[in-house]
Design a protein around this motif. Structure first.
Motif, PDB file in Angstrom:
ATOM      1  N   SER A 176     -22.949 -16.185  27.351  1.00  0.00           N
ATOM      2  CA  SER A 176     -21.830 -17.123  27.454  1.00  0.00           C
ATOM      3  C   SER A 176     -20.685 -16.574  28.295  1.00  0.00           C
ATOM      4  N   GLY A 177     -20.718 -15.271  28.583  1.00  0.00           N
ATOM      5  CA  GLY A 177     -19.614 -14.625  29.278  1.00  0.00           C
ATOM      6  C   GLY A 177     -18.721 -13.827  28.353  1.00  0.00           C
ATOM      7  N   LEU A 178     -18.846 -14.021  27.032  1.00  0.00           N
ATOM      8  CA  LEU A 178     -18.049 -13.271  26.067  1.00  0.00           C
ATOM      9  C   LEU A 178     -18.313 -11.778  26.222  1.00  0.00           C
ATOM     10  N   ALA A 179     -17.247 -10.989  26.363  1.00  0.00           N
ATOM     11  CA  ALA A 179     -17.395  -9.545  26.494  1.00  0.00           C
ATOM     12  C   ALA A 179     -17.985  -8.963  25.213  1.00  0.00           C
ATOM     13  N   MET A 180     -18.984  -8.099  25.349  1.00  0.00           N
ATOM     14  CA  MET A 180     -19.591  -7.479  24.176  1.00  0.00           C
ATOM     15  C   MET A 180     -18.566  -6.610  23.462  1.00  0.00           C
ATOM     16  N   SER A 181     -18.509  -6.750  22.157  1.00  0.00           N
ATOM     17  CA  SER A 181     -17.555  -6.020  21.334  1.00  0.00           C
ATOM     18  C   SER A 181     -18.088  -5.920  19.920  1.00  0.00           C
ATOM     19  N   SER A 182     -17.822  -4.811  19.248  1.00  0.00           N
ATOM     20  CA  SER A 182     -18.232  -4.672  17.854  1.00  0.00           C
ATOM     21  C   SER A 182     -17.586  -5.739  16.990  1.00  0.00           C
ATOM     22  N   ARG A 183     -16.373  -6.156  17.337  1.00  0.00           N
ATOM     23  CA  ARG A 183     -15.658  -7.152  16.535  1.00  0.00           C
ATOM     24  C   ARG A 183     -16.247  -8.559  16.686  1.00  0.00           C
ATOM     25  N   ASN A 184     -17.124  -8.785  17.654  1.00  0.00           N
ATOM     26  CA  ASN A 184     -17.765 -10.097  17.756  1.00  0.00           C
ATOM     27  C   ASN A 184     -18.581 -10.414  16.499  1.00  0.00           C
ATOM     28  N   SER A 185     -18.947  -9.378  15.745  1.00  0.00           N
ATOM     29  CA  SER A 185     -19.724  -9.591  14.519  1.00  0.00           C
ATOM     30  C   SER A 185     -18.917 -10.327  13.455  1.00  0.00           C
ATOM     31  N   TYR A 186     -17.598 -10.396  13.600  1.00  0.00           N
ATOM     32  CA  TYR A 186     -16.760 -11.118  12.646  1.00  0.00           C
ATOM     33  C   TYR A 186     -16.930 -12.637  12.759  1.00  0.00           C
ATOM     34  N   PHE A 187     -17.388 -13.129  13.904  1.00  0.00           N
ATOM     35  CA  PHE A 187     -17.528 -14.566  14.120  1.00  0.00           C
ATOM     36  C   PHE A 187     -18.737 -15.129  13.380  1.00  0.00           C
ATOM     37  N   THR A 188     -18.621 -16.371  12.924  1.00  0.00           N
ATOM     38  CA  THR A 188     -19.806 -17.128  12.553  1.00  0.00           C
ATOM     39  C   THR A 188     -20.464 -17.589  13.860  1.00  0.00           C
ATOM     40  N   PRO A 189     -21.731 -17.986  13.818  1.00  0.00           N
ATOM     41  CA  PRO A 189     -22.370 -18.468  15.059  1.00  0.00           C
ATOM     42  C   PRO A 189     -21.597 -19.600  15.722  1.00  0.00           C
ATOM     43  N   GLY A 190     -21.083 -20.527  14.940  1.00  0.00           N
ATOM     44  CA  GLY A 190     -20.327 -21.638  15.516  1.00  0.00           C
ATOM     45  C   GLY A 190     -19.036 -21.199  16.164  1.00  0.00           C
ATOM     46  N   ALA A 267      -5.945 -12.343  22.620  1.00  0.00           N
ATOM     47  CA  ALA A 267      -5.744 -13.556  21.816  1.00  0.00           C
ATOM     48  C   ALA A 267      -6.488 -13.418  20.504  1.00  0.00           C
ATOM     49  N   ARG A 268      -6.071 -14.209  19.541  1.00  0.00           N
ATOM     50  CA  ARG A 268      -6.797 -14.303  18.272  1.00  0.00           C
ATOM     51  C   ARG A 268      -7.503 -15.657  18.227  1.00  0.00           C
ATOM     52  N   LEU A 269      -8.778 -15.605  17.894  1.00  0.00           N
ATOM     53  CA  LEU A 269      -9.569 -16.825  17.766  1.00  0.00           C
ATOM     54  C   LEU A 269     -10.266 -16.778  16.421  1.00  0.00           C
ATOM     55  N   PHE A 270      -9.957 -17.725  15.545  1.00  0.00           N
ATOM     56  CA  PHE A 270     -10.487 -17.717  14.182  1.00  0.00           C
ATOM     57  C   PHE A 270     -10.224 -16.365  13.503  1.00  0.00           C
ATOM     58  N   LYS A 271      -9.038 -15.823  13.731  1.00  0.00           N
ATOM     59  CA  LYS A 271      -8.537 -14.572  13.147  1.00  0.00           C
ATOM     60  C   LYS A 271      -9.176 -13.312  13.729  1.00  0.00           C
ATOM     61  N   VAL A 272     -10.051 -13.473  14.719  1.00  0.00           N
ATOM     62  CA  VAL A 272     -10.646 -12.319  15.389  1.00  0.00           C
ATOM     63  C   VAL A 272      -9.848 -12.015  16.636  1.00  0.00           C
ATOM     64  N   ARG A 273      -9.403 -10.773  16.776  1.00  0.00           N
ATOM     65  CA  ARG A 273      -8.603 -10.416  17.955  1.00  0.00           C
ATOM     66  C   ARG A 273      -9.527 -10.004  19.098  1.00  0.00           C
ATOM     67  N   LEU A 274      -9.372 -10.661  20.229  1.00  0.00           N
ATOM     68  CA  LEU A 274     -10.202 -10.415  21.409  1.00  0.00           C
ATOM     69  C   LEU A 274      -9.317  -9.930  22.553  1.00  0.00           C
ATOM     70  N   ILE A 275      -9.816  -8.973  23.320  1.00  0.00           N
ATOM     71  CA  ILE A 275      -9.189  -8.597  24.572  1.00  0.00           C
ATOM     72  C   ILE A 275     -10.242  -8.637  25.666  1.00  0.00           C
ATOM     73  N   ASP A 276      -9.790  -8.913  26.890  1.00  0.00           N
ATOM     74  CA  ASP A 276     -10.716  -8.957  28.019  1.00  0.00           C
ATOM     75  C   ASP A 276      -9.906  -8.797  29.293  1.00  0.00           C
ATOM     76  N   ASN A 277     -10.578  -8.633  30.391  1.00  0.00           N
ATOM     77  CA  ASN A 277      -9.898  -8.476  31.660  1.00  0.00           C
ATOM     78  C   ASN A 277     -10.869  -8.773  32.788  1.00  0.00           C
ATOM     79  N   MET A 278     -10.324  -8.975  33.978  1.00  0.00           N
ATOM     80  CA  MET A 278     -11.166  -9.276  35.143  1.00  0.00           C
ATOM     81  C   MET A 278     -10.354  -9.023  36.410  1.00  0.00           C
ATOM     82  N   GLY A 279     -11.028  -8.520  37.439  1.00  0.00           N
ATOM     83  CA  GLY A 279     -10.408  -8.397  38.742  1.00  0.00           C
ATOM     84  C   GLY A 279     -10.381  -9.741  39.449  1.00  0.00           C
ATOM     85  N   LEU A 280      -9.681  -9.803  40.559  1.00  0.00           N
ATOM     86  CA  LEU A 280      -9.594 -11.053  41.317  1.00  0.00           C
ATOM     87  C   LEU A 280     -10.754 -11.223  42.287  1.00  0.00           C
ATOM     88  N   VAL A 281     -11.567 -10.203  42.426  1.00  0.00           N
ATOM     89  CA  VAL A 281     -12.765 -10.291  43.291  1.00  0.00           C
ATOM     90  C   VAL A 281     -13.989  -9.812  42.521  1.00  0.00           C
TER      91      VAL A 281
END
Length: 281
Positions: A176-190, A267-281
């Motif tokens: 999906s593009g979501l950055a891999m993170s150990s904290r992703n395990s906090y999410f439900t599948p939905g 940002a926090r999404l469903f109480k899970v804190r996510l960080i990410d970043n990207m270059g412009l190229v």
């Protein structure tokens, strides 16, 4: 692969080894961590991976006690990726009674995560410096998902004349593009299915720049539109920074040199804190 729990035993095991790659982690390994191990394996004769959930980098209301842990699964991932040694110390091994010294970084550590999580980078740099001193590796490998952390660690080794080379490796993402993170395990599948909004926002800002938008404000606005479409998301920051100093770029500034800038988001999404970043190229 050998699992070692004490500093003395690790130093004894590594004595005489001259080509060591080191991957520091907090465990709950995923394929992003595995990519760091594989890179270290390619570059060095011996690969050491640490698994240590470091209490000093968590704030009093953060998730230290609930941070995901699974040593058995971690060992399987590390072995498959090519690690030779796992260093998994107890807290009392890293912070024995009477421990009273810490690193207090400034510069790249002050904005963004430094503002949102006071004391975080002091905890990070203190434990990383300890680990670098314990392992004595020629190179240490970090993921670019934690872009500011990499900048802070590089600043620390430069300022304190530490000989270990810091290697930043690309962020690995889920389909999906979501950055891999150990904290992703906090999410439900939905919930996880909706977390791609972070990646889509970054891509929208990158696309705006590639299509000719040159002001920092215009570039960021393209991503903010995407972020605002997700009502459950609580944005902490979405900004464009100087990639070297982490200083934020003013909205009206013209963005010319593509590689000099980085989009950063938290940002926090469903109480899970996510960080990410990207270059412009």
């Amino acid at each position: 692969m050998q699992v070692i729990h004490t500093i003395q035993a690790l130093r004894g095991h590594l004595k005489g080894k001259t080509s060591i790659g080191f991957v520091p982690t907090m465990g709950f390994l995923h394929q992003g961590h595995a990519s760091l191990i594989r890179q270290a394996r390619q570059d060095h004769e011996t690969v050491v991976l640490s698994i240590f959930v470091n209490p000093t980098q968590f704030g009093p209301t953060e998730d230290f006690s609930s941070y995901p842990r699974n040593l058995e699964a971690d060992l399987a991932v590390a072995s498959e990726a090519g690690a030779d040694v796992i260093f998994a110390p107890e807290v009392k091994e890293m912070y024995p009674q009477g421990f009273a010294t810490s690193v207090e970084p400034a510069g790249a550590a002050l904005p963004l995560e430094g503002e949102k999580r006071p004391g975080h980078f002091s905890g990070v740099t203190t434990v990383v410096l300890k680990l670098l001193n314990i392992v004595g590796a020629q190179s240490a490998y970090f993921g670019e998902k934690d872009f500011q952390q990499v900048a802070v660690v590089r600043q620390m080794v430069r300022d304190l004349n530490h000989p270990t080379r810091i290697v930043a490796c690309p962020t690995l993402r889920e389909a999906s593009g979501l950055a891999m993170s150990s904290r992703n395990s906090y999410f439900t599948p939905g919930q996880k299915a909706q977390a791609d909004v972070i990646y889509r926002a970054l891509m929208a800002s990158r696309a705006a720049h590639q299509q000719g938008e040159r002001t920092a404000g215009g570039i960021l606005e393209a991503g903010r539109v995407v972020l605002q479409s997700q009502e459950a998301l609580k944005l902490e920051y979405f900004t464009l920074v100087d990639a070297a100093t982490l200083q934020q770029i003013e909205q009206q500034v013209e963005v010319l040199g593509d590689s000099e800038y980085r989009l950063l988001v938290a940002a926090r999404l469903f109480k899970v804190r996510l960080i990410d970043n990207m270059g412009l190229v």
